[in-house]
Design an enzyme around this catalytic site. Structure first.
Site, PDB file in Angstrom:
ATOM      1  N   ASN A  58      39.602  11.969  29.763  1.00 41.36           N
ATOM      2  CA  ASN A  58      38.625  10.937  30.033  1.00 41.36           C
ATOM      3  C   ASN A  58      38.751   9.764  29.072  1.00 41.36           C
ATOM      4  OD1 ASN A  58      36.414   9.815  31.376  1.00 41.36           O
ATOM      5  ND2 ASN A  58      35.040  10.538  29.786  1.00 41.36           N
ATOM      6  N   PRO A  89      27.664   9.373  30.732  1.00 43.45           N
ATOM      7  CA  PRO A  89      28.562   8.722  29.777  1.00 43.45           C
ATOM      8  C   PRO A  89      30.006   8.823  30.251  1.00 43.45           C
ATOM      9  CG  PRO A  89      27.064  10.230  28.668  1.00 43.45           C
ATOM     10  CD  PRO A  89      26.921  10.469  30.135  1.00 43.45           C
ATOM     11  N   ASP A  90      30.738   7.728  30.103  1.00 43.42           N
ATOM     12  CA  ASP A  90      32.146   7.727  30.472  1.00 43.42           C
ATOM     13  C   ASP A  90      32.943   7.265  29.261  1.00 43.42           C
ATOM     14  OD1 ASP A  90      34.452   8.012  31.967  1.00 43.42           O
ATOM     15  OD2 ASP A  90      33.788   6.774  33.616  1.00 43.42           O
ATOM     16  N   GLY A  91      33.808   6.261  29.397  1.00 40.06           N
ATOM     17  CA  GLY A  91      34.633   5.816  28.277  1.00 40.06           C
ATOM     18  C   GLY A  91      33.809   5.213  27.163  1.00 40.06           C
ATOM     19  N   ALA A 103      30.226   3.407  28.073  1.00 41.92           N
ATOM     20  CA  ALA A 103      30.077   3.013  29.476  1.00 41.92           C
ATOM     21  C   ALA A 103      29.251   4.065  30.203  1.00 41.92           C
ATOM     22  CB  ALA A 103      31.448   2.879  30.134  1.00 41.92           C
TER      23      ALA A 103
END
Length: 185
Positions: A58, A89-91, A103
């Site tokens: 990820n 939540p991502d990057g 992000a």
């Protein structure tokens, strides 16, 4: 590579136009012909967790010694404790003060989190539902770039969010990102 998701791209130390790329659960060496025809060649370096086909890389970064880090970290901020925020939540990236910029996939924005206490410092709305990652760039590393996706949007949603899938540049945040390190392969 024919993969579903690119999670990480990091420049390789002392190799012009060459990058380490993590896609799904594969690590590649990308040799990019940026000056000639803007195409590239992927060479698979490694694959992890062969039996867990739904897993994917990820996010990741190179450290000051050139080591490439891709994986999970401790829980500093729990999105479930902030009901006013949506998405997952991502990057993420850090700034020079060691605070996090995360992000929110499905959350229309990014959050700024204190890297020591885990306190939510601010939320910045982005005109796209699915924010995928963030990084600092620009000549002084004072611009926060936000990548977004339009893959999960319906046709009607794409009309409402015509810039979904674009990269947004956010300026005047009062912080800058750390120097970017290159990995050694």
């Amino acid at each position: 590579g024919g993969r579903k998701s690119v999670g990480v791209i990091v420049p390789i130390l002392e190799r012009e136009n060459e990058f380490a790329v993590a896609a799904d659960r594969f690590l590649y060496w990308l040799k990019w012909n940026a000056d000639k025809n803007n195409s590239g060649r992927f060479e698979q370096i490694n694959m992890v967790e062969e039996k867990k086909t739904n897993n994917q890389f990820n996010d990741g970064k190179a450290d000051a010694k050139g080591r490439l880090w891709i994986g999970e970290s401790r829980v500093l901020f729990d999105l479930n404790e902030h009901r006013q925020l949506n998405g997952i939540p991502d990057g993420l990236t850090t700034d020079c003060k060691d605070n996090l910029w995360i992000a929110l996939f499905g959350g229309h924005g990014i959050i700024h989190v204190d890297g020591i206490s885990g306190k939510l410092l601010r939320y910045l709305k982005v005109p796209a539902t699915y924010c995928t990652s963030v990084c600092f760039g620009g000549a002084s590393r004072e611009v926060l770039f936000v990548t977004t996706s339009n893959l999960k949007l319906t046709e009607e949603e794409r009309i409402k969010e015509p810039n979904a899938g674009a990269v947004f540049a956010i300026r005047n945040l009062g912080v800058k990102g750390p120097a970017q390190y290159r990995c050694i392969l």
